[in-house]
Scaffold this motif. Structure first.
Motif, PDB file in Angstrom:
ATOM      1  N   SER A  66     100.872  52.911   6.616  1.00  0.00           N
ATOM      2  CA  SER A  66     101.284  52.741   8.009  1.00  0.00           C
ATOM      3  C   SER A  66     102.495  51.830   8.159  1.00  0.00           C
ATOM      4  O   SER A  66     103.246  51.958   9.123  1.00  0.00           O
ATOM      5  N   CYS A  67     102.653  50.909   7.215  1.00  0.00           N
ATOM      6  CA  CYS A  67     103.782  49.968   7.309  1.00  0.00           C
ATOM      7  C   CYS A  67     104.793  50.182   6.174  1.00  0.00           C
ATOM      8  O   CYS A  67     105.505  49.262   5.783  1.00  0.00           O
ATOM      9  N   ASN A  68     104.830  51.414   5.668  1.00  0.00           N
ATOM     10  CA  ASN A  68     105.848  51.858   4.705  1.00  0.00           C
ATOM     11  C   ASN A  68     105.845  51.071   3.395  1.00  0.00           C
ATOM     12  O   ASN A  68     106.900  50.757   2.847  1.00  0.00           O
ATOM     13  N   GLN A  69     104.641  50.765   2.905  1.00  0.00           N
ATOM     14  CA  GLN A  69     104.514  50.074   1.619  1.00  0.00           C
ATOM     15  C   GLN A  69     104.120  51.075   0.537  1.00  0.00           C
ATOM     16  O   GLN A  69     103.750  52.215   0.833  1.00  0.00           O
ATOM     17  N   LYS A  70     104.194  50.623  -0.717  1.00  0.00           N
ATOM     18  CA  LYS A  70     103.774  51.482  -1.820  1.00  0.00           C
ATOM     19  C   LYS A  70     102.304  51.832  -1.615  1.00  0.00           C
ATOM     20  O   LYS A  70     101.485  50.956  -1.323  1.00  0.00           O
ATOM     21  N   CYS A  71     102.004  53.117  -1.749  1.00  0.00           N
ATOM     22  CA  CYS A  71     100.627  53.565  -1.546  1.00  0.00           C
ATOM     23  C   CYS A  71     100.427  54.869  -2.301  1.00  0.00           C
ATOM     24  O   CYS A  71     101.369  55.455  -2.817  1.00  0.00           O
ATOM     25  N   CYS A  72      99.214  55.301  -2.348  1.00  0.00           N
ATOM     26  CA  CYS A  72      98.862  56.561  -2.990  1.00  0.00           C
ATOM     27  C   CYS A  72      98.922  57.676  -1.950  1.00  0.00           C
ATOM     28  O   CYS A  72      98.787  57.426  -0.758  1.00  0.00           O
ATOM     29  N   TYR A  73      99.075  58.885  -2.436  1.00  0.00           N
ATOM     30  CA  TYR A  73      98.968  60.023  -1.522  1.00  0.00           C
ATOM     31  C   TYR A  73      97.580  60.007  -0.897  1.00  0.00           C
ATOM     32  O   TYR A  73      97.420  60.155   0.293  1.00  0.00           O
ATOM     33  N   PHE A 122      89.555  55.124  -4.785  1.00  0.00           N
ATOM     34  CA  PHE A 122      89.352  53.981  -5.678  1.00  0.00           C
ATOM     35  C   PHE A 122      90.380  52.880  -5.434  1.00  0.00           C
ATOM     36  O   PHE A 122      91.528  53.152  -5.110  1.00  0.00           O
ATOM     37  N   ASP A 123      89.976  51.638  -5.654  1.00  0.00           N
ATOM     38  CA  ASP A 123      90.888  50.502  -5.506  1.00  0.00           C
ATOM     39  C   ASP A 123      91.948  50.477  -6.604  1.00  0.00           C
ATOM     40  O   ASP A 123      93.080  50.072  -6.377  1.00  0.00           O
ATOM     41  N   SER A 124      91.586  50.916  -7.795  1.00  0.00           N
ATOM     42  CA  SER A 124      92.490  50.817  -8.951  1.00  0.00           C
ATOM     43  C   SER A 124      93.785  51.596  -8.736  1.00  0.00           C
ATOM     44  O   SER A 124      94.859  51.143  -9.159  1.00  0.00           O
ATOM     45  N   ALA A 125      93.721  52.730  -8.069  1.00  0.00           N
ATOM     46  CA  ALA A 125      94.936  53.513  -7.842  1.00  0.00           C
ATOM     47  C   ALA A 125      95.929  52.753  -6.956  1.00  0.00           C
ATOM     48  O   ALA A 125      97.138  52.799  -7.191  1.00  0.00           O
ATOM     49  N   ILE A 126      95.410  52.035  -5.971  1.00  0.00           N
ATOM     50  CA  ILE A 126      96.281  51.234  -5.100  1.00  0.00           C
ATOM     51  C   ILE A 126      96.919  50.109  -5.900  1.00  0.00           C
ATOM     52  O   ILE A 126      98.134  49.900  -5.838  1.00  0.00           O
ATOM     53  N   PHE A 127      96.126  49.402  -6.672  1.00  0.00           N
ATOM     54  CA  PHE A 127      96.630  48.241  -7.411  1.00  0.00           C
ATOM     55  C   PHE A 127      97.584  48.647  -8.535  1.00  0.00           C
ATOM     56  O   PHE A 127      98.452  47.855  -8.912  1.00  0.00           O
ATOM     57  N   GLN A 128      97.478  49.854  -9.043  1.00  0.00           N
ATOM     58  CA  GLN A 128      98.433  50.332 -10.046  1.00  0.00           C
ATOM     59  C   GLN A 128      99.840  50.428  -9.455  1.00  0.00           C
ATOM     60  O   GLN A 128     100.825  50.271 -10.164  1.00  0.00           O
ATOM     61  N   LYS A 129      99.928  50.675  -8.170  1.00  0.00           N
ATOM     62  CA  LYS A 129     101.222  50.742  -7.491  1.00  0.00           C
ATOM     63  C   LYS A 129     101.933  49.382  -7.472  1.00  0.00           C
ATOM     64  O   LYS A 129     103.135  49.313  -7.307  1.00  0.00           O
ATOM     65  N   TYR A 130     101.161  48.300  -7.632  1.00  0.00           N
ATOM     66  CA  TYR A 130     101.719  46.962  -7.520  1.00  0.00           C
ATOM     67  C   TYR A 130     101.740  46.207  -8.839  1.00  0.00           C
ATOM     68  O   TYR A 130     101.958  45.000  -8.864  1.00  0.00           O
ATOM     69  N   LYS A 165      86.817  59.549   3.197  1.00  0.00           N
ATOM     70  CA  LYS A 165      87.396  58.383   3.887  1.00  0.00           C
ATOM     71  C   LYS A 165      86.550  57.168   3.548  1.00  0.00           C
ATOM     72  O   LYS A 165      85.495  56.944   4.123  1.00  0.00           O
ATOM     73  N   THR A 166      87.037  56.386   2.610  1.00  0.00           N
ATOM     74  CA  THR A 166      86.330  55.208   2.114  1.00  0.00           C
ATOM     75  C   THR A 166      87.084  53.945   2.524  1.00  0.00           C
ATOM     76  O   THR A 166      88.155  54.009   3.115  1.00  0.00           O
ATOM     77  N   CYS A 167      86.533  52.808   2.146  1.00  0.00           N
ATOM     78  CA  CYS A 167      87.212  51.534   2.382  1.00  0.00           C
ATOM     79  C   CYS A 167      88.601  51.542   1.747  1.00  0.00           C
ATOM     80  O   CYS A 167      89.552  51.003   2.313  1.00  0.00           O
ATOM     81  N   ASN A 168      88.699  52.170   0.590  1.00  0.00           N
ATOM     82  CA  ASN A 168      89.971  52.181  -0.126  1.00  0.00           C
ATOM     83  C   ASN A 168      90.977  53.164   0.480  1.00  0.00           C
ATOM     84  O   ASN A 168      92.176  52.887   0.475  1.00  0.00           O
ATOM     85  N   THR A 169      90.511  54.294   1.028  1.00  0.00           N
ATOM     86  CA  THR A 169      91.454  55.168   1.723  1.00  0.00           C
ATOM     87  C   THR A 169      91.945  54.486   3.005  1.00  0.00           C
ATOM     88  O   THR A 169      93.099  54.657   3.382  1.00  0.00           O
ATOM     89  N   TRP A 170      91.059  53.685   3.640  1.00  0.00           N
ATOM     90  CA  TRP A 170      91.482  52.937   4.831  1.00  0.00           C
ATOM     91  C   TRP A 170      92.577  51.935   4.457  1.00  0.00           C
ATOM     92  O   TRP A 170      93.613  51.856   5.132  1.00  0.00           O
ATOM     93  N   SER A 171      92.364  51.164   3.394  1.00  0.00           N
ATOM     94  CA  SER A 171      93.372  50.179   2.963  1.00  0.00           C
ATOM     95  C   SER A 171      94.657  50.861   2.538  1.00  0.00           C
ATOM     96  O   SER A 171      95.757  50.388   2.849  1.00  0.00           O
ATOM     97  N   ASN A 172      94.547  51.979   1.825  1.00  0.00           N
ATOM     98  CA  ASN A 172      95.721  52.733   1.412  1.00  0.00           C
ATOM     99  C   ASN A 172      96.497  53.214   2.644  1.00  0.00           C
ATOM    100  O   ASN A 172      97.723  53.114   2.688  1.00  0.00           O
TER     101      ASN A 172
END
Length: 176
Positions: free
Chosen positions: A156-163, A167-175, A144-151
């Motif tokens: 929580s609000c039904n946006q594109k996210c990782c399972y 890492f931050d890069s996995a989140i930003f790849q979604k966008y 549970k890191t800063c990036n899992t918290w942001s993900n």
């Protein structure tokens, strides 16, 4: 928003649904500048935030305690007058219902006092003039890191996210 390692969730400082300024007080920042329009939230390890101004200051004990989930967490908040969309900051339009879910998720990440107000951490070790730290719920760990918290905030609000991601890069790849 990312700095290349750590992600924050950025929202309007005030709108018809939520006035974050009531809990994240301008007076808790060094500048106390009331002209900011946006507020960033970043959850993370308390000792890392408050005792590691640069990566070269990182102590082995701080790193190990964080990885193993043995330390407390904190919420780092930063006010911004404006936010520029670019590869490090992606704008996401959400509905009022989705924003209500995001507000609930972010708010539930804070420890509160007896009157249900966020608990400011008094420190002089701020990153800039418009930020402040608050007590948070949970423990940082390898899982549970800063990036899992942001993900999870995005989830929580039904946006594109990782399972799941650390890492931050996995989140930003979604966008992209």
């Amino acid at each position: 928003m990312t700095n290349g390692i750590h992600t924050d969730i950025v929202v309007p400082a005030n709108n018809e649904q939520m006035d974050w300024r009531k809990e994240i007080k301008f007076s808790d920042t060094k500048s106390a500048d009331t002209s900011s329009e946006y507020l960033a939230f970043g959850w993370g390890d308390r000792k890392f935030y408050l005792e590691t101004p640069t990566f070269s200051d990182l102590k082995l004990s701080t790193g190990l305690n964080a990885i193993l989930g043995l330390s407390k967490s904190a919420m780092h908040t930063t006010y911004y007058k404006y936010v520029q969309e670019n590869k490090e900051c992606v704008k996401i339009m959400i509905s009022t219902e989705q924003y209500a879910k995001l507000v609930k998720y972010i708010s539930a990440s804070f420890k509160t006092d007896a009157e249900h107000h966020f608990i400011n951490i008094k420190t002089k070790l701020n990153y800039d003039n418009a930020d402040a730290f608050y007590e948070a719920i949970g423990s940082y760990s390898l899982f549970k890191t800063c990036n899992t918290w942001s993900n999870s905030a995005l989830k929580s609000c039904n946006q594109k996210c990782c399972y799941w991601t650390i890492f931050d890069s996995a989140i930003f790849q979604k966008y992209n």
